[in-house]
Structures are given as structure tokens and as C-alpha cells.
Design a protein around this motif. Structure first.
Motif, PDB file in Angstrom:
ATOM      1  N   LEU A   1     -30.176  -0.407   5.583  1.00 43.09           N
ATOM      2  CA  LEU A   1     -30.517   0.884   6.172  1.00 43.09           C
ATOM      3  C   LEU A   1     -30.498   0.813   7.695  1.00 43.09           C
ATOM      4  O   LEU A   1     -29.976   1.721   8.351  1.00 43.09           O
ATOM      5  CB  LEU A   1     -31.880   1.374   5.672  1.00 43.09           C
ATOM      6  N   ASP A   2     -31.037  -0.253   8.262  1.00 44.77           N
ATOM      7  CA  ASP A   2     -30.994  -0.426   9.719  1.00 44.77           C
ATOM      8  C   ASP A   2     -29.555  -0.467  10.219  1.00 44.77           C
ATOM      9  O   ASP A   2     -29.220   0.137  11.246  1.00 44.77           O
ATOM     10  CB  ASP A   2     -31.708  -1.709  10.145  1.00 44.77           C
ATOM     11  N   ALA A   3     -28.695  -1.194   9.508  1.00 44.07           N
ATOM     12  CA  ALA A   3     -27.282  -1.297   9.906  1.00 44.07           C
ATOM     13  C   ALA A   3     -26.579   0.048   9.769  1.00 44.07           C
ATOM     14  O   ALA A   3     -25.753   0.419  10.614  1.00 44.07           O
ATOM     15  CB  ALA A   3     -26.577  -2.366   9.082  1.00 44.07           C
ATOM     16  N   LEU A   4     -26.907   0.789   8.724  1.00 40.20           N
ATOM     17  CA  LEU A   4     -26.341   2.134   8.577  1.00 40.20           C
ATOM     18  C   LEU A   4     -26.773   3.032   9.736  1.00 40.20           C
ATOM     19  O   LEU A   4     -25.955   3.773  10.301  1.00 40.20           O
ATOM     20  CB  LEU A   4     -26.772   2.753   7.246  1.00 40.20           C
ATOM     21  N   GLN A   5     -28.052   2.972  10.084  1.00 45.39           N
ATOM     22  CA  GLN A   5     -28.566   3.796  11.185  1.00 45.39           C
ATOM     23  C   GLN A   5     -27.901   3.403  12.517  1.00 45.39           C
ATOM     24  O   GLN A   5     -27.543   4.276  13.311  1.00 45.39           O
ATOM     25  CB  GLN A   5     -30.084   3.658  11.292  1.00 45.39           C
ATOM     26  N   ALA A   6     -27.733   2.103  12.749  1.00 45.45           N
ATOM     27  CA  ALA A   6     -27.077   1.652  13.984  1.00 45.45           C
ATOM     28  C   ALA A   6     -25.628   2.129  14.031  1.00 45.45           C
ATOM     29  O   ALA A   6     -25.133   2.551  15.082  1.00 45.45           O
ATOM     30  CB  ALA A   6     -27.142   0.130  14.087  1.00 45.45           C
ATOM     31  N   THR A   7     -24.970   2.088  12.889  1.00 45.90           N
ATOM     32  CA  THR A   7     -23.581   2.548  12.832  1.00 45.90           C
ATOM     33  C   THR A   7     -23.510   4.055  13.036  1.00 45.90           C
ATOM     34  O   THR A   7     -22.635   4.557  13.742  1.00 45.90           O
ATOM     35  CB  THR A   7     -22.937   2.135  11.490  1.00 45.90           C
ATOM     36  N   LEU A   8     -24.449   4.779  12.449  1.00 47.79           N
ATOM     37  CA  LEU A   8     -24.504   6.228  12.646  1.00 47.79           C
ATOM     38  C   LEU A   8     -24.745   6.557  14.114  1.00 47.79           C
ATOM     39  O   LEU A   8     -24.087   7.445  14.677  1.00 47.79           O
ATOM     40  CB  LEU A   8     -25.581   6.861  11.767  1.00 47.79           C
ATOM     41  N   ALA A   9     -25.660   5.859  14.754  1.00 44.92           N
ATOM     42  CA  ALA A   9     -25.923   6.099  16.181  1.00 44.92           C
ATOM     43  C   ALA A   9     -24.663   5.848  17.003  1.00 44.92           C
ATOM     44  O   ALA A   9     -24.352   6.611  17.932  1.00 44.92           O
ATOM     45  CB  ALA A   9     -27.069   5.204  16.657  1.00 44.92           C
ATOM     46  N   ASP A  10     -23.921   4.795  16.659  1.00 41.63           N
ATOM     47  CA  ASP A  10     -22.668   4.500  17.359  1.00 41.63           C
ATOM     48  C   ASP A  10     -21.650   5.619  17.137  1.00 41.63           C
ATOM     49  O   ASP A  10     -20.919   5.991  18.058  1.00 41.63           O
ATOM     50  CB  ASP A  10     -22.112   3.159  16.873  1.00 41.63           C
ATOM     51  N   GLU A  11     -21.616   6.164  15.945  1.00 43.82           N
ATOM     52  CA  GLU A  11     -20.674   7.252  15.660  1.00 43.82           C
ATOM     53  C   GLU A  11     -21.055   8.538  16.390  1.00 43.82           C
ATOM     54  O   GLU A  11     -20.174   9.288  16.823  1.00 43.82           O
ATOM     55  CB  GLU A  11     -20.551   7.493  14.154  1.00 43.82           C
ATOM     56  N   HIS A  12     -22.338   8.799  16.539  1.00 45.22           N
ATOM     57  CA  HIS A  12     -22.740   9.954  17.351  1.00 45.22           C
ATOM     58  C   HIS A  12     -22.174   9.807  18.765  1.00 45.22           C
ATOM     59  O   HIS A  12     -21.616  10.759  19.332  1.00 45.22           O
ATOM     60  CB  HIS A  12     -24.271  10.061  17.440  1.00 45.22           C
ATOM     61  N   ALA A  13     -22.311   8.615  19.330  1.00 46.49           N
ATOM     62  CA  ALA A  13     -21.790   8.362  20.682  1.00 46.49           C
ATOM     63  C   ALA A  13     -20.277   8.479  20.715  1.00 46.49           C
ATOM     64  O   ALA A  13     -19.709   9.018  21.681  1.00 46.49           O
ATOM     65  CB  ALA A  13     -22.237   6.979  21.156  1.00 46.49           C
ATOM     66  N   ALA A  14     -19.609   7.999  19.684  1.00 43.30           N
ATOM     67  CA  ALA A  14     -18.143   8.060  19.642  1.00 43.30           C
ATOM     68  C   ALA A  14     -17.649   9.502  19.585  1.00 43.30           C
ATOM     69  O   ALA A  14     -16.708   9.872  20.296  1.00 43.30           O
ATOM     70  CB  ALA A  14     -17.621   7.270  18.449  1.00 43.30           C
ATOM     71  N   VAL A  15     -18.279  10.313  18.751  1.00 46.29           N
ATOM     72  CA  VAL A  15     -17.878  11.723  18.646  1.00 46.29           C
ATOM     73  C   VAL A  15     -18.056  12.416  20.002  1.00 46.29           C
ATOM     74  O   VAL A  15     -17.180  13.150  20.462  1.00 46.29           O
ATOM     75  CB  VAL A  15     -18.657  12.437  17.523  1.00 46.29           C
ATOM     76  N   TYR A  16     -19.173  12.181  20.649  1.00 48.88           N
ATOM     77  CA  TYR A  16     -19.421  12.758  21.975  1.00 48.88           C
ATOM     78  C   TYR A  16     -18.352  12.295  22.961  1.00 48.88           C
ATOM     79  O   TYR A  16     -17.749  13.108  23.674  1.00 48.88           O
ATOM     80  CB  TYR A  16     -20.811  12.345  22.456  1.00 48.88           C
ATOM     81  N   THR A  17     -18.123  10.994  22.997  1.00 47.45           N
ATOM     82  CA  THR A  17     -17.185  10.432  23.970  1.00 47.45           C
ATOM     83  C   THR A  17     -15.774  10.942  23.723  1.00 47.45           C
ATOM     84  O   THR A  17     -15.070  11.315  24.677  1.00 47.45           O
ATOM     85  CB  THR A  17     -17.228   8.893  23.941  1.00 47.45           C
ATOM     86  N   TYR A  18     -15.347  10.984  22.483  1.00 39.23           N
ATOM     87  CA  TYR A  18     -14.008  11.513  22.204  1.00 39.23           C
ATOM     88  C   TYR A  18     -13.897  12.989  22.580  1.00 39.23           C
ATOM     89  O   TYR A  18     -12.829  13.439  22.996  1.00 39.23           O
ATOM     90  CB  TYR A  18     -13.608  11.283  20.749  1.00 39.23           C
ATOM     91  N   GLY A  19     -14.969  13.733  22.447  1.00 41.80           N
ATOM     92  CA  GLY A  19     -14.947  15.122  22.899  1.00 41.80           C
ATOM     93  C   GLY A  19     -14.688  15.221  24.391  1.00 41.80           C
ATOM     94  O   GLY A  19     -13.876  16.034  24.850  1.00 41.80           O
ATOM     95  N   VAL A  20     -15.356  14.368  25.161  1.00 39.03           N
ATOM     96  CA  VAL A  20     -15.150  14.349  26.613  1.00 39.03           C
ATOM     97  C   VAL A  20     -13.735  13.875  26.938  1.00 39.03           C
ATOM     98  O   VAL A  20     -13.034  14.470  27.767  1.00 39.03           O
ATOM     99  CB  VAL A  20     -16.196  13.452  27.307  1.00 39.03           C
ATOM    100  N   LEU A  21     -13.290  12.809  26.280  1.00 36.97           N
ATOM    101  CA  LEU A  21     -11.951  12.280  26.558  1.00 36.97           C
ATOM    102  C   LEU A  21     -10.872  13.302  26.221  1.00 36.97           C
ATOM    103  O   LEU A  21      -9.902  13.462  26.965  1.00 36.97           O
ATOM    104  CB  LEU A  21     -11.713  10.985  25.777  1.00 36.97           C
ATOM    105  N   GLY A  22     -11.049  13.990  25.113  1.00 35.82           N
ATOM    106  CA  GLY A  22     -10.089  15.025  24.737  1.00 35.82           C
ATOM    107  C   GLY A  22     -10.039  16.157  25.746  1.00 35.82           C
ATOM    108  O   GLY A  22      -8.961  16.685  26.059  1.00 35.82           O
TER     109      GLY A  22
END
Length: 142
Positions: free
Chosen positions: A4-25
Motif C-alpha cells: 500500500l505504501d508503494a502504491l501510494q508513492a507511485t500514485l503521488a509520482d503519477e500526480h506529479a507526472a500528470v501535472y508536469t506533462y500538462g506544463v510541458l505540453g
């Protein structure tokens, strides 16, 4: 660290990725650099799908999905096309590392999913011009 901790860490990373790709796009011109624009759009959609899948996985594991931050720091200046591409490559390298941490902590369907996504991130980097590495997502083994 639990699954569960690893899933949460991965989810947090994906939140950042979605945000960052929005800015990059938003800093990429579909007319001036169509290949980059298309690659970033593909990656953005992949990360959005990952984020949505991870939310479900967290709930299935008995947790409450971690929320996205209001904003995230960008990995340096992203004004020029080369800087945008480098930021995306760095983001995918980080994603592969986080996903492989999930692989190490999980089993079954979660592990298979995380490995598939890590391979996608590593492959995407190469298709965008990054040098192939022996152990993508595990720089300590290189």
C-alpha cells in the motif's frame, strides 16, 4: 514499506507526472515541433491512465488514495524545445524508478502492471533519443 505504501508513492509520482506533462505540453508547439507535441500527448495520456489505475489499486488495497498537490516544482527551465524534451526524459526515468520500487514490493497483477509500465517508460525514453541503459529504473546497478 508495504505494498500500500508503494502504491501510494507511485500514485503521488503519477500526480506529479500528470501535472508536469500538462506544463510541458503547454510549452510545446504543435505546429513547430509536431513530433515532440505528439510524444508528450501520448505520455500525458499514459500517465493519466496510470494515475487512474493506481487510485483503484490503492482502494483495492484498503487505502484512501493520496491527493495531488496544488502544484509541483518543474525540473529546471523548460522554455526551449530541448529543455522540454529533457524534462520529459527525466520524468520518465523517475517514473521507471518508482514503478520498479512497486515491482519490488508487490506480487501478482500489481507487479505485472508495474513492470509493464516501467518498461513503457524506459522504452519511451529511447524512442525520444535517450541512450539505452542496461538497467533502466535502477541507476545504482549501472
Amino acid at each position: 514499506m508495504t505494498v500500500l505504501d508503494a502504491l501510494q508513492a507511485t500514485l503521488a509520482d503519477e500526480h506529479a507526472a500528470v501535472y508536469t506533462y500538462g506544463v510541458l505540453g503547454a510549452r510545446t508547439s504543435q505546429a513547430a515541433t509536431p513530433a515532440t507535441y505528439d510524444a508528450l500527448t501520448t505520455a500525458y495520456r499514459r500517465h493519466r491512465a496510470r494515475r487512474d489505475q493506481l487510485r483503484l489499486m490503492v482502494v483495492d488495497a484498503g487505502g484512501t488514495p493520496v491527493a495531488a498537490e496544488v502544484a509541483y516544482a518543474l525540473p529546471g527551465p523548460v522554455r526551449r524545445p530541448a529543455q522540454v524534451v529533457q524534462a520529459a526524459l527525466d520524468l520518465e526515468a523517475t517514473s521507471a524508478e518508482v514503478l520498479l520500487a512497486l515491482v519490488a514490493r508487490s506480487s501478482g497483477d500489481v507487479r505485472e502492471w508495474a513492470l509493464t509500465e516501467a518498461v513503457w517508460s524506459a522504452t519511451w525514453q529511447v524512442t525520444q533519443g535517450a541512450e539505452p541503459v542496461t538497467w533502466p529504473g535502477a541507476p545504482e546497478l549501472g
